[in-house]
Write a protein that holds these residues in place. Structure first.
Motif, PDB file in Angstrom:
ATOM      1  N   GLY A 172     -46.890  36.747  74.625  1.00  0.00           N
ATOM      2  CA  GLY A 172     -45.663  35.864  74.570  1.00  0.00           C
ATOM      3  C   GLY A 172     -44.714  34.915  75.327  1.00  0.00           C
ATOM      4  O   GLY A 172     -43.569  35.271  75.527  1.00  0.00           O
ATOM      5  N   ASP A 182     -39.236  35.305  68.423  1.00  0.00           N
ATOM      6  CA  ASP A 182     -39.471  34.497  70.272  1.00  0.00           C
ATOM      7  C   ASP A 182     -39.965  33.018  70.066  1.00  0.00           C
ATOM      8  O   ASP A 182     -41.018  32.774  68.843  1.00  0.00           O
ATOM      9  CB  ASP A 182     -40.492  35.733  70.393  1.00  0.00           C
ATOM     10  CG  ASP A 182     -40.562  36.947  71.410  1.00  0.00           C
ATOM     11  OD1 ASP A 182     -39.258  37.540  71.142  1.00  0.00           O
ATOM     12  OD2 ASP A 182     -41.188  37.556  71.722  1.00  0.00           O
ATOM     13  N   ARG A 202     -43.612  37.876  79.304  1.00  0.00           N
ATOM     14  CA  ARG A 202     -43.186  37.231  77.870  1.00  0.00           C
ATOM     15  C   ARG A 202     -41.882  36.309  78.327  1.00  0.00           C
ATOM     16  O   ARG A 202     -40.965  36.679  79.424  1.00  0.00           O
ATOM     17  CB  ARG A 202     -42.904  38.619  77.646  1.00  0.00           C
ATOM     18  CG  ARG A 202     -41.883  37.973  76.197  1.00  0.00           C
ATOM     19  CD  ARG A 202     -41.398  39.892  75.076  1.00  0.00           C
ATOM     20  NE  ARG A 202     -40.898  39.285  74.314  1.00  0.00           N
ATOM     21  CZ  ARG A 202     -40.436  40.378  73.490  1.00  0.00           C
ATOM     22  NH1 ARG A 202     -39.995  41.244  74.098  1.00  0.00           N
ATOM     23  NH2 ARG A 202     -39.172  39.816  72.524  1.00  0.00           N
ATOM     24  N   GLY A 203     -41.929  35.335  77.834  1.00  0.00           N
ATOM     25  CA  GLY A 203     -40.493  34.470  77.806  1.00  0.00           C
ATOM     26  C   GLY A 203     -41.005  33.239  79.403  1.00  0.00           C
ATOM     27  O   GLY A 203     -40.547  32.239  79.862  1.00  0.00           O
ATOM     28  N   THR A 234     -40.024  28.552  67.480  1.00  0.00           N
ATOM     29  CA  THR A 234     -40.111  30.433  67.314  1.00  0.00           C
ATOM     30  C   THR A 234     -42.319  30.753  67.024  1.00  0.00           C
ATOM     31  O   THR A 234     -42.158  29.283  65.880  1.00  0.00           O
ATOM     32  CB  THR A 234     -39.799  31.402  67.212  1.00  0.00           C
ATOM     33  OG1 THR A 234     -39.532  30.888  65.607  1.00  0.00           O
ATOM     34  CG2 THR A 234     -38.284  30.390  67.513  1.00  0.00           C
TER      35      THR A 234
END
Length: 519
Positions: free
Chosen positions: A75, A158, A50-51, A178
């Motif tokens: 993610g 996110d 994630r990220g 997002t």
């Protein structure tokens, strides 16, 4: 609903329905969803979490769509890379975004190899094609991966896609879009375009541009996406007929090229299935628009937007495309319409008040579609987003019925002898000349007036006209101070892949070494 969920529902409801057509290949919803699930798991197994930023350098293809959905599903953040950029420009973006994994088409291997030693954060490279000792294979990510995905906590705030601005005015900035931004845009376009599962969407645009959201929308409603790797008028016209396309997406320069192709190659072209031709990204000259409407004989819809708005801001809707109406109707063809669903747009003056009719101000936008901000540029973000409003940098006016007219980019305005001149109105005058195929206008240094108006013109085949004849033509249509002072004839205008004229390139030799920068 998150970006990674786009295929799931349709894979359950109609698994055998064709989702994507690419050349001779067809993929149904079940097949694409299964590949996306395996791909998402494969990315996780290779350490993407994630990220993390995952870069993609490739032309439109089914794999691009798979990655567009699989990367946000776990993610991570997709960073689409412009295929037309130089190796130095790519190096800057890859390092700026801190990309961890880089996927590319075979033709881009040599470009990446030129800069590979300078890429600071990339720890794995994959090829959408053959693998080698230096590159993993894309299909290996899918084939080696089990289908079951772990539960991953993803919030709608996110970042799903980090889209770099087109770079026509200085260093590119990463706009963080997002899940909420993009899905809000999807929902609005579905309502405005009245999309459904029977629509067949023919896309000729590059997918590293924010307008790539439109092809995803057709998959969201269960329709069929026809992908063209690159734009070619002949192939476009062939597939409109062969695939019975109902929705077309082109930028104005593509529309112009299609019309020119038809003029040179008369034939039995069939647009009977087309219900909407969607265009945007740059202004459509009224003369070209009228010819296109008479040729395609379908509904036309103009979209105005920008990367930072995911991209939708306004539509000029089909019922507003009146080509044989009043003077007011004709003028409205030059507007970008009114706000799209769930978006608020205003044109304000320097005091922050709404402009009066025909007063020039800056277009600002508010809605769930407005980006989270620029990647690691808090000061730039603060300048651009104020009290929830996105300041676009586009200058416009509003008429007494609320239609917005884009005058020009704030940075493109020419100031000559204290008078403000907007290049677009000069370009519209040039396009009205029957010998002019394309035109672009800039301001150049002038010792007497500060700036003077210079035009770059591409003539239609076999047409001949002098500089003075064009200037005299404009003089009859514009105030004297607005007419071009000089004309330069070119074989083609420099454009970025989305069709926008690269005025920075046209300006450079005139402003080099002067106090004012080239914008």
């Amino acid at each position: 609903m998150l970006l990674g969920d786009i295929l799931r529902r349709n894979a359950k409801l109609h698994p055998d329905k064709t989702a994507i057509i690419y050349g001779d290949m067809k993929y149904n919803y079940y097949e694409i969803e299964e590949r996306v699930k395996k791909l998402a798991k494969g990315l996780l197994m290779k350490g993407i979490k994630r990220g993390d930023r995952v870069g993609l350098l490739e032309h439109p293809c089914p794999q691009f769509i798979e990655l567009y959905i699989a990367i946000p599903r776990i993610g991570a953040v997709l960073v689409p890379l412009n295929c037309r950029l130089s190796s130095n420009e790519l190096e800057y973006i890859i390092n700026d975004a801190e990309i961890k994994m880089l996927l590319m088409g075979e033709e881009f291997i040599y470009v990446i190899n030129e800069i590979r030693r300078n890429l600071k954060t990339v720890d794995s490279y994959y090829c959408i094609g053959k693998s080698s000792k230096d590159l993993g294979g894309y299909e290996d990510l899918i084939q080696e991966s089990p289908c079951q995905l772990p539960d991953i906590s993803i919030e709608d705030d996110d970042v799903a896609v980090q889209m770099y601005t087109s770079g026509t005015t200085g260093r590119q900035k990463g706009a963080m879009l997002t899940h909420k931004n993009l899905m809000s845009n999807h929902m609005g376009r579905i309502v405005d375009l009245q999309l459904d599962k029977d629509d067949i969407f023919l896309s000729c645009i590059p997918y590293y541009h924010v307008a790539a959201e439109y092809p995803l929308i057709i998959l969201y409603v269960g329709g069929t996406l026809v992908i063209h790797r690159e734009f070619d008028p002949a192939n476009f016209l062939k597939d409109v007929k062969a695939e019975k396309a109902t929705i077309l997406l082109l930028v104005p320069s593509m529309v112009n090229f299609v019309l020119q192709y038809i003029d040179k190659n008369p034939g039995n072209y069939d647009f009977s299935t087309v219900r909407i031709l969607l265009y945007g990204a740059s202004p459509m000259p009224v003369a070209v628009l009228k010819k296109a409407i008479n040729t395609f004989k379908c509904n036309f819809l103009q979209s105005y937007g920008l990367t930072e708005a995911s991209p939708g801001v306004t539509f000029l809707r089909p019922e507003e495309h009146i080509i044989d109406g009043t003077e007011e109707d004709t003028k409205r063809l030059t507007s970008c319409g009114k706000e799209v669903f769930n978006v608020e747009a205003r044109v304000i003056n320097e005091k922050g008040d709404d402009v009066d009719p025909d007063e020039v101000g800056e277009i600002i936008v508010k809605g769930d579609n407005v980006m989270k901000g620029y990647w690691r540029l808090p000061e730039e973000t603060a300048k651009t987003i104020k009290n929830g409003w996105l300041y676009t940098g586009d200058m416009g006016t509003v008429d007494n019925k609320g239609y917005i007219y884009i005058v020009d980019r704030k940075k493109d305005m020419i100031i000559s002898g204290g008078e403000n001149i907007y290049p677009r109105e000069v370009e519209d005058a040039l396009y009205a000349h029957p010998s002019v195929l394309e035109a672009a206008v800039i301001g150049v240094p002038d010792d007497d007036w500060g700036e003077s108006v210079k035009a770059f013109v591409v003539l239609k085949d076999e047409k001949k006209i002098t500089e003075q004849e064009i200037i005299e033509f404009c003089k009859k249509r514009l105030a004297s101070y607005k007419k071009p002072k000089s004309i330069e004839f070119l074989d083609a205008l420099p454009r970025n892949p989305t069709g926008k004229v690269l005025k920075k390139e046209l300006k450079e030799k005139y402003w080099q070494g002067l106090n004012r920068g080239v914008s």
